[in-house]
Write an enzyme that holds these catalytic residues in place. Structure first.
Site, short mmCIF file in Angstrom:
data_model
loop_
_atom_site.label_atom_id
_atom_site.label_comp_id
_atom_site.label_asym_id
_atom_site.label_seq_id
_atom_site.Cartn_x
_atom_site.Cartn_y
_atom_site.Cartn_z
N MET A 102 27.76 32.81 30.71
CA MET A 102 28.59 31.63 30.87
C MET A 102 28.88 31.33 32.33
O MET A 102 28.93 30.17 32.74
CB MET A 102 29.91 31.79 30.09
N ASP A 128 29.87 38.12 41.92
CA ASP A 128 29.56 39.03 40.81
C ASP A 128 29.33 40.41 41.40
O ASP A 128 29.09 40.56 42.60
CB ASP A 128 28.30 38.56 40.07
N ASP A 137 33.94 42.46 43.51
CA ASP A 137 34.65 43.12 42.41
C ASP A 137 36.01 42.45 42.29
O ASP A 137 36.86 42.58 43.17
CB ASP A 137 34.81 44.62 42.72
N VAL A 138 36.22 41.72 41.19
CA VAL A 138 37.43 40.89 41.07
C VAL A 138 38.71 41.72 40.98
O VAL A 138 39.82 41.18 41.13
CB VAL A 138 37.36 39.94 39.86
N ASN A 175 35.98 33.50 35.70
CA ASN A 175 35.11 33.72 34.54
C ASN A 175 34.85 35.20 34.25
O ASN A 175 34.60 35.56 33.10
CB ASN A 175 33.78 33.00 34.76
N TYR A 232 41.24 43.83 24.10
CA TYR A 232 40.67 42.60 24.66
C TYR A 232 41.59 41.43 24.35
O TYR A 232 41.90 40.61 25.22
CB TYR A 232 39.29 42.38 24.07
N LYS A 249 43.57 38.93 26.98
CA LYS A 249 43.34 37.49 26.99
C LYS A 249 44.60 36.69 26.63
O LYS A 249 44.80 35.58 27.13
CB LYS A 249 42.18 37.14 26.05
N THR A 257 25.35 34.57 24.94
CA THR A 257 25.33 35.26 26.23
C THR A 257 24.60 36.58 26.02
O THR A 257 24.34 36.98 24.88
CB THR A 257 26.76 35.53 26.73
#
Length: 246
Positions: free
Chosen positions: A18, A37, A60-61, A87, A152, A156, A187
């Site tokens: 995505m 990424d 690395d977020v 994302n 998860y 979220k 994906t």
């Protein structure tokens, strides 16, 4: 004229899936794009494919200092950042009782703290630009949880709430913050042969009776990034083929 002709965007997790669809659509609508990424080879190939209006930055977020570097490099190349698409995300599915604390920290680190760091880091740049749109990719699991996906879902749901709170704080500065809630989307993760039976069973529950395409979610992201959604902030926008409505 594109919808995003005067914009500079950062798309995290943009090397594949995505994220790659978001980056491609945003660029097609006129923006300049920084793709970030941890997958360096794929990210560099993606940026090369998109051309001179795209760059790739290893990122690395979960690391705040890397966010600062990404924004600095993006501004140096293209100017003030006006669009952020958070994302990057990960998932682990198994019974709740079997999860470890380390697994929960890892999920929260990417799915929640990645957004936290990104928004905190980008808001000064957007305030300098006098405008901005942040699109946080949550999930249908951020609105309606399911069994075997508890942690998860928790991460979220937190993204959904954080989005709404930050949207209220920064609306007066011309900065909009919205969340997108995809359902089952084609994906790399969903294409694994070992989960085909699970995917087929899930499709039967979707009113549209099909898996979504990444481009369908990307079109919603472009809408939220652009002035087409200029009066929308703090919203939770669903792209799931109707399953939450059931």
């Amino acid at each position: 004229m594109g919808l995003l002709d005067n914009d500079v965007a950062i798309v995290t997790g943009g090397a594949q899936g995505m994220g790659a669809a978001h980056a491609r659509r945003i660029l097609e609508h006129g923006a300049r794009v920084a793709i970030t990424d941890i997958r360096m080879e794929q990210g560099e190939a993606m940026a090369a494919e998109l051309g001179e209006n795209a760059i790739f930055l290893a990122h690395d977020v979960t690391k705040r200092d890397q966010w600062d570097s990404v924004i600095e490099q993006t501004e140096a190349k293209f100017g003030p950042v006006t669009v952020l698409v958070n994302n990057a995300g990960i998932d682990v599915m198994k019974p709740f009782i079997d999860f470890t604390e380390d697994e929960f920290h890892t999920l929260l680190g990417v799915n929640l703290f990645g957004n936290f760091h990104g928004m905190q880091a980008i808001l000064p740049s957007m305030r300098r630009a006098g405008r901005g749109s942040i699109v946080n990719i949550s999930s249908m699991e951020g609105l309606r949880p399911t069994a075997l996906n508890s942690l998860y879902s928790a991460s979220k749901f937190a993204v959904t709430g954080l989005t709404k709170a930050v949207a209220q704080e920064y609306a007066e500065y011309g900065i909009r913050v919205n969340s997108v809630h995809p359902g089952a989307i084609w994906t790399p993760g969903i294409e694994a042969p070992e989960i085909k039976q699970v995917v087929d069973a899930f499709v039967d529950k979707i009113p549209m009776k099909r898996i979504g395409d990444p481009e369908e979610v990307a079109d919603l992201v472009v809408f939220l990034a652009s002035n087409m959604s200029s009066y929308s902030t703090g919203g939770a926008f669903v792209s799931d083929g109707g399953i939450i409505a059931t």
